[in-house]
Design a protein around this motif. Structure first.
Motif, mmCIF file in Angstrom:
data_model
loop_
_atom_site.group_PDB
_atom_site.id
_atom_site.type_symbol
_atom_site.label_atom_id
_atom_site.label_comp_id
_atom_site.label_asym_id
_atom_site.label_seq_id
_atom_site.Cartn_x
_atom_site.Cartn_y
_atom_site.Cartn_z
ATOM 1 N N GLY A 32 0.791 -1.226 0.000
ATOM 2 C CA GLY A 32 0.000 0.000 0.000
ATOM 3 C C GLY A 32 0.819 1.268 0.000
ATOM 4 N N ARG A 33 1.922 1.268 0.664
ATOM 5 C CA ARG A 33 2.719 2.483 0.787
ATOM 6 C C ARG A 33 3.491 2.841 -0.493
ATOM 7 N NH1 ARG A 33 0.885 2.395 5.256
ATOM 8 N NH2 ARG A 33 1.394 1.951 7.346
ATOM 9 N N LEU A 34 3.461 1.956 -1.478
ATOM 10 C CA LEU A 34 4.177 2.235 -2.729
ATOM 11 C C LEU A 34 3.634 3.460 -3.454
ATOM 12 C CD1 LEU A 34 4.622 -1.393 -4.148
ATOM 13 C CD2 LEU A 34 6.328 0.041 -2.998
ATOM 14 N N LEU A 35 2.385 3.827 -3.189
ATOM 15 C CA LEU A 35 1.802 4.997 -3.845
ATOM 16 C C LEU A 35 1.731 6.211 -2.932
ATOM 17 C CD1 LEU A 35 -0.981 3.218 -5.875
ATOM 18 C CD2 LEU A 35 0.987 4.404 -6.794
ATOM 19 N N ASP A 36 2.329 6.135 -1.760
ATOM 20 C CA ASP A 36 2.262 7.247 -0.809
ATOM 21 C C ASP A 36 2.933 8.521 -1.315
ATOM 22 O OD1 ASP A 36 0.804 5.712 0.944
ATOM 23 O OD2 ASP A 36 2.384 5.512 2.441
ATOM 24 N N ASP A 37 3.763 8.410 -2.357
ATOM 25 C CA ASP A 37 4.387 9.616 -2.915
ATOM 26 C C ASP A 37 4.292 9.653 -4.450
ATOM 27 O OD1 ASP A 37 6.173 7.614 -3.525
ATOM 28 O OD2 ASP A 37 7.919 8.599 -2.662
ATOM 29 N N TRP A 38 3.250 9.005 -5.020
ATOM 30 C CA TRP A 38 3.097 8.925 -6.478
ATOM 31 C C TRP A 38 2.741 10.293 -7.039
ATOM 32 C CZ3 TRP A 38 3.949 4.414 -9.213
ATOM 33 C CH2 TRP A 38 3.694 4.481 -10.582
ATOM 34 N N ASP A 39 3.543 10.761 -7.975
ATOM 35 C CA ASP A 39 3.335 12.073 -8.589
ATOM 36 C C ASP A 39 2.024 12.094 -9.368
ATOM 37 O OD1 ASP A 39 4.136 14.709 -9.196
ATOM 38 O OD2 ASP A 39 4.831 14.050 -11.166
ATOM 39 N N GLY A 40 1.211 13.110 -9.138
ATOM 40 C CA GLY A 40 -0.052 13.276 -9.843
ATOM 41 C C GLY A 40 -1.250 12.639 -9.166
ATOM 42 N N LEU A 41 -1.017 11.862 -8.102
ATOM 43 C CA LEU A 41 -2.107 11.201 -7.384
ATOM 44 C C LEU A 41 -2.636 12.110 -6.290
ATOM 45 C CD1 LEU A 41 -3.813 8.650 -6.762
ATOM 46 C CD2 LEU A 41 -1.927 7.904 -5.276
ATOM 47 N N GLY A 42 -3.937 12.387 -6.324
ATOM 48 C CA GLY A 42 -4.573 13.075 -5.204
ATOM 49 C C GLY A 42 -4.664 12.121 -4.028
ATOM 50 N N PHE A 43 -5.384 11.008 -4.247
ATOM 51 C CA PHE A 43 -5.407 9.937 -3.249
ATOM 52 C C PHE A 43 -5.843 8.628 -3.882
ATOM 53 C CE2 PHE A 43 -9.824 11.441 -2.778
ATOM 54 C CZ PHE A 43 -10.523 10.244 -2.827
ATOM 55 N N LYS A 44 -5.434 7.548 -3.223
ATOM 56 C CA LYS A 44 -5.914 6.205 -3.525
ATOM 57 C C LYS A 44 -6.416 5.629 -2.215
ATOM 58 C CE LYS A 44 -4.612 1.523 -4.948
ATOM 59 N NZ LYS A 44 -3.528 0.639 -5.443
ATOM 60 N N ALA A 45 -7.694 5.246 -2.215
ATOM 61 C CA ALA A 45 -8.276 4.565 -1.065
ATOM 62 C C ALA A 45 -8.309 3.079 -1.393
ATOM 63 C CB ALA A 45 -9.672 5.095 -0.786
ATOM 64 N N TYR A 46 -7.580 2.286 -0.630
ATOM 65 C CA TYR A 46 -7.538 0.839 -0.810
ATOM 66 C C TYR A 46 -8.783 0.282 -0.117
ATOM 67 C CZ TYR A 46 -2.623 1.488 -2.070
ATOM 68 O OH TYR A 46 -1.449 1.882 -2.672
ATOM 69 N N LEU A 47 -9.748 -0.162 -0.895
ATOM 70 C CA LEU A 47 -11.061 -0.519 -0.373
ATOM 71 C C LEU A 47 -11.325 -2.015 -0.476
ATOM 72 C CD1 LEU A 47 -13.168 2.272 -2.116
ATOM 73 C CD2 LEU A 47 -11.993 2.358 0.097
ATOM 74 N N ALA A 48 -12.028 -2.531 0.529
ATOM 75 C CA ALA A 48 -12.436 -3.933 0.519
ATOM 76 C C ALA A 48 -13.821 -4.068 1.141
ATOM 77 C CB ALA A 48 -11.430 -4.790 1.287
ATOM 78 N N ARG A 49 -14.555 -5.055 0.642
ATOM 79 C CA ARG A 49 -15.822 -5.475 1.258
ATOM 80 C C ARG A 49 -15.732 -6.970 1.468
ATOM 81 N NH1 ARG A 49 -21.005 -3.821 -2.159
ATOM 82 N NH2 ARG A 49 -20.018 -4.671 -4.001
ATOM 83 N N GLU A 50 -16.332 -7.424 2.564
ATOM 84 C CA GLU A 50 -16.351 -8.859 2.854
ATOM 85 C C GLU A 50 -17.783 -9.346 2.886
ATOM 86 O OE1 GLU A 50 -13.695 -10.614 5.739
ATOM 87 O OE2 GLU A 50 -12.620 -8.707 5.878
ATOM 88 N N ARG A 51 -18.006 -10.428 2.196
ATOM 89 C CA ARG A 51 -19.345 -11.005 2.108
ATOM 90 C C ARG A 51 -19.886 -11.268 3.519
ATOM 91 N NH1 ARG A 51 -21.176 -16.769 -0.236
ATOM 92 N NH2 ARG A 51 -23.355 -16.219 -0.502
ATOM 93 N N GLY A 52 -21.096 -10.768 3.746
ATOM 94 C CA GLY A 52 -21.744 -10.984 5.033
ATOM 95 C C GLY A 52 -21.439 -9.935 6.086
#
Length: 192
Positions: free
Chosen positions: A27-47
Motif C-alpha cells: 500500500g505504501r508504494l503509492l504514498d508519494d506517487w506524482d499526480g495522485l490526489g489519493f488512492k483509497a484501498y477498499l475492501a468489502r467482505e461477504r456478510g
C-alpha cells in the motif's frame, strides 16, 4: 481531477486476509506517487456490513492525467494485473470535491447512478455538486467527491468516513490504507 476504480470480485470463500496482507505490504508504494490526489484501498467482505460479495476495489482521485497514465502504463498497475489478471478500469471526469472535518478514513461509500435521459444533464450534475457539499459537511466525513462517465452517462459519488454509519447511501467499503500524496492539491468546489 479524474476518478478511477477497478473492482476485483472474489469467490465467496476467498480468504480476504490475502488482500489485507497485500495492502499491508504494498500500500505504501503509492504514498508519494506524482499526480495522485489519493488512492483509497477498499475492501468489502461477504456478510459484513451488508456486503453480498468479497471485493477489492481501490478508488483513485488523480490531480493529473500524466500521473494516472504513469500508473496504468508505467508499472504501478502491472503488479495487480500480474497477480489477479487485468480488470476493467472505470474512469470518470471530476465534477466536484470538498474536504470534511474528519481525521481518519476508516470507511468509504461509493454510489453510482445514471444521469436520467428525460432531463437536461446540467440539473443532475448541479445536484451532484450540492450532494458533495452536503456529504463533506456531515459529522465524521473526511472528504466527498462526484464525477461523471459521459460514455455511460453515469455519476459516481464517493466519500470517506471515520465511522461505519456514514450519512451517505451506497456501497460501504472498509479503507485498508489511504495513500494521499496530492490530496492537498485537489481543487475544491465545482470543477467548471
Amino acid at each position: 481531477m479524474h476518478a478511477m476504480q477497478y473492482e476485483l470480485t472474489l469467490p465467496a470463500d476467498y480468504d480476504m486476509r490475502v488482500i489485507r496482507d497485500r495492502v499491508a505490504r504494498r500500500g505504501r508504494l503509492l504514498d508519494d506517487w506524482d499526480g495522485l490526489g489519493f488512492k483509497a484501498y477498499l475492501a468489502r467482505e461477504r456478510g459484513l456490513r451488508g456486503s453480498p460479495v468479497n471485493q477489492y476495489a481501490p478508488f483513485y482521485l488523480w490531480n493529473t492525467v500524466d500521473g494516472m497514465n504513469a500508473f496504468l502504463w508505467g508499472g504501478g498497475f502491472q503488479g495487480l494485473s500480474d497477480d489477479f489478471g487485468r480488470p476493467s478500469v472505470r474512469q470518470w471526469t471530476g465534477l466536484a470535491y470538498e474536504e470534511g472535518g474528519g481525521a481518519h478514513a476508516r470507511f468509504a461509500v461509493r454510489r453510482r447512478q445514471p444521469v436520467p435521459d428525460c432531463e437536461p444533464p446540467a440539473g443532475t450534475v448541479e445536484e451532484a455538486v450540492r450532494e458533495v457539499r452536503r456529504l463533506a459537511a456531515q459529522d465524521g466525513a473526511l472528504l466527498a467527491a462526484a464525477a461523471v462517465d459521459t460514455s455511460r452517462w453515469e455519476l459516481v459519488h464517493f466519500s470517506l468516513w471515520e465511522h461505519d454509519t456514514p450519512k451517505a447511501g451506497g456501497d460501504l467499503f472498509e479503507v485498508l490504507h489511504l495513500s494521499a500524496p496530492g490530496r492537498d492539491r485537489l481543487s475544491r468546489g465545482r470543477r467548471w
